[in-house]
Design a protein around this motif. Structure first.
Motif, short mmCIF file in Angstrom:
data_model
loop_
_atom_site.label_atom_id
_atom_site.label_comp_id
_atom_site.label_asym_id
_atom_site.label_seq_id
_atom_site.Cartn_x
_atom_site.Cartn_y
_atom_site.Cartn_z
N GLY A 146 0.82 -1.21 0.00
CA GLY A 146 0.00 0.00 0.00
C GLY A 146 0.85 1.25 0.00
N GLY A 147 1.97 1.23 0.74
CA GLY A 147 2.90 2.36 0.72
C GLY A 147 3.55 2.51 -0.64
N TRP A 148 3.89 1.36 -1.25
CA TRP A 148 4.46 1.39 -2.61
C TRP A 148 3.47 2.02 -3.59
CZ3 TRP A 148 3.48 -0.28 -7.52
CH2 TRP A 148 4.57 -0.39 -8.40
N LYS A 149 2.20 1.65 -3.47
CA LYS A 149 1.19 2.22 -4.35
C LYS A 149 1.05 3.73 -4.14
CE LYS A 149 -1.84 -1.81 -4.98
NZ LYS A 149 -3.16 -2.39 -4.66
N LEU A 150 1.14 4.17 -2.89
CA LEU A 150 1.07 5.61 -2.63
C LEU A 150 2.15 6.37 -3.38
CD1 LEU A 150 0.36 5.86 1.21
CD2 LEU A 150 -1.10 6.75 -0.63
N MET A 151 3.32 5.78 -3.48
CA MET A 151 4.45 6.44 -4.13
C MET A 151 4.45 6.28 -5.64
SD MET A 151 7.66 5.76 -1.53
CE MET A 151 7.45 3.97 -1.45
N PHE A 152 4.01 5.11 -6.14
CA PHE A 152 4.29 4.80 -7.54
C PHE A 152 3.09 4.40 -8.41
CE2 PHE A 152 8.17 3.38 -5.14
CZ PHE A 152 8.99 4.42 -5.54
N PHE A 153 1.96 4.09 -7.82
CA PHE A 153 0.85 3.54 -8.60
C PHE A 153 -0.11 4.63 -9.06
CE2 PHE A 153 -3.38 1.19 -8.63
CZ PHE A 153 -3.17 0.66 -9.90
N ASP A 154 -0.28 4.72 -10.36
CA ASP A 154 -1.24 5.65 -10.97
C ASP A 154 -2.42 4.82 -11.44
OD1 ASP A 154 -2.72 7.45 -12.43
OD2 ASP A 154 -1.17 7.84 -13.93
N GLY A 155 -3.56 4.96 -10.79
CA GLY A 155 -4.72 4.14 -11.12
C GLY A 155 -5.62 4.71 -12.20
N SER A 156 -5.18 5.76 -12.89
CA SER A 156 -6.05 6.37 -13.91
C SER A 156 -6.16 5.47 -15.14
CB SER A 156 -5.52 7.74 -14.31
OG SER A 156 -4.19 7.65 -14.80
N PRO A 157 -7.30 5.48 -15.83
CA PRO A 157 -7.50 4.66 -17.03
C PRO A 157 -6.82 5.26 -18.25
CG PRO A 157 -9.44 5.98 -16.65
CD PRO A 157 -8.51 6.26 -15.49
N PHE A 158 -6.87 4.52 -19.33
CA PHE A 158 -6.33 5.02 -20.60
C PHE A 158 -7.20 6.15 -21.13
CE2 PHE A 158 -6.25 4.90 -25.28
CZ PHE A 158 -4.91 5.17 -25.48
N ARG A 159 -6.53 7.22 -21.55
CA ARG A 159 -7.24 8.35 -22.14
C ARG A 159 -6.70 8.59 -23.55
NH1 ARG A 159 -6.53 9.94 -16.70
NH2 ARG A 159 -8.52 10.30 -15.63
N PRO A 160 -7.51 8.38 -24.58
CA PRO A 160 -7.05 8.60 -25.95
C PRO A 160 -6.62 10.05 -26.16
CG PRO A 160 -9.14 7.42 -25.91
CD PRO A 160 -8.90 7.90 -24.53
N ASP A 161 -5.66 10.23 -27.06
CA ASP A 161 -5.20 11.56 -27.44
C ASP A 161 -6.02 12.01 -28.65
OD1 ASP A 161 -3.90 13.81 -28.35
OD2 ASP A 161 -1.88 13.00 -28.06
N PRO A 162 -6.88 13.01 -28.49
CA PRO A 162 -7.73 13.42 -29.61
C PRO A 162 -6.96 13.99 -30.79
CG PRO A 162 -7.92 14.97 -27.79
CD PRO A 162 -7.12 13.82 -27.28
#
Length: 310
Positions: free
Chosen positions: A168-184
């Motif tokens: 959980g500490g590792w995720k706080l520092m390094f995990f980005d949970g955002s989904p894929f966002r296409p580049d318009p």
């Protein structure tokens, strides 16, 4: 002195309480909103299964049927040995009792159905780019595969890495949970390639250098580095001259289909296993991946160690 000791113990207690709150999976990686999903698309699930290389890690070693996902492969790392689990539809030993929400949370947030963190040796750090519907398709396809008995042993990790809560500490520092966002501003095929390379294909998980805590160094993403399992060197796949700088889109796509380089050499080792997966994709998907890789800026990766002449 007594008051100082009480104050110190209070700070320690508050610190531990804060750690447990901040590392709670529900806080640090809650997962995507799922909502009501349409019926799954089995063909898309099959494509994602191939793109993700699921069989490469989870197929039971020593047998030819790569749809038998009984696990058992051992992944060596600086932190210890990770034993790849059974993800077949077996209801006792695999994931046959998982619901769709369980699977999506595991893949997109790195959290087990029991509410525990998964170690990032499981590349949910890339799979989190896959939307819930795609993960629903993947699970539906995996449910058509054979149920395999047997469980892998527990991971063999050194202290303190055997304390799962610290993930959980590792995720706080390094995990980005955002989904894929296409580049318009980019084409549909470029966006498809970016999604396949960075999401299900999880190419950066091997083709990037990592820091001492096992997280990808952003400045070296896709620029190669030491093999995560300590078995040699993974090449640069950016447009640097040491990588794919002189390759055409068509040549990159051909490599993903046949494993042959422009100089008519063939890839070996773990990349040969990857090619068996990407060869199952459509020509359009391979070209999309190649288009995206060709668009990457040239990045200088870490220096490769010189061979010892002695």
């Amino acid at each position: 002195m007594r008051r100082l000791l009480i104050t110190l113990l209070l700070f320690i207690a508050l610190g531990l309480a804060g750690f447990f709150v901040l590392t709670d999976p529900r806080v640090v990686s809650p997962g995507p909103e799922i909502g009501t999903l349409p019926p799954p698309n089995l063909e898309n699930g099959r494509v994602l299964f191939a793109a993700g290389g699921c069989a490469s890690c989870h197929a039971t070693p020593g047998q030819d049927d790569k749809t038998r996902l009984g696990g058992g492969l051992v992944l060596d790392s600086p932190f210890g040995k990770f034993h790849v689990p059974n993800i077949s539809p077996h209801t006792r030993d695999g994931i046959g009792n998982w619901g769709t929400a369980d699977f999506i949370r595991a893949m997109a947030a790195g959290v087990s159905p029991g509410g525990h963190h998964y170690y990032p040796s499981f590349p949910y750090t890339s799979y989190r780019l896959m939307p819930p519907q795609a993960l629903n398709d993947l699970l539906a396809y995996m449910r058509t595969l054979p149920a395999v008995e047997g469980r892998a042993p527990a991971h063999e990790l050194a202290f303190p890495f055997d304390i799962r809560r610290i993930v959980g500490g590792w995720k706080l520092m390094f995990f980005d949970g955002s989904p894929f966002r296409p580049d318009p501003a980019k084409s549909e095929s470029w966006n498809r390639g970016a999604y396949l390379v960075n999401g299900p294909g999880h190419c950066a998980e091997c083709h990037s250098a990592r820091n001492s805590l096992g997280a990808i160094v952003p400045a070296t993403r896709l620029a190669g580095g030491p093999d995560p399992e300590g078995k040699g060197w993974v090449p640069n796949i950016t447009q640097h001259e040491s990588g794919l700088g002189k390759w055409s889109v068509e040549e990159i796509a051909e490599l993903l289909k046949s494993g042959f380089t422009p100089s008519f050499d063939s890839v070996g080792g773990s990349m040969a296993v990857v090619i068996r997966n990407t060869a199952q994709l459509s020509d359009a998907d391979r070209l999309a991946m190649a288009e995206y890789l060709k668009s990457l800026p040239a990045v200088q990766g870490p220096a490769r160690p010189q061979a010892n002449p002695g």
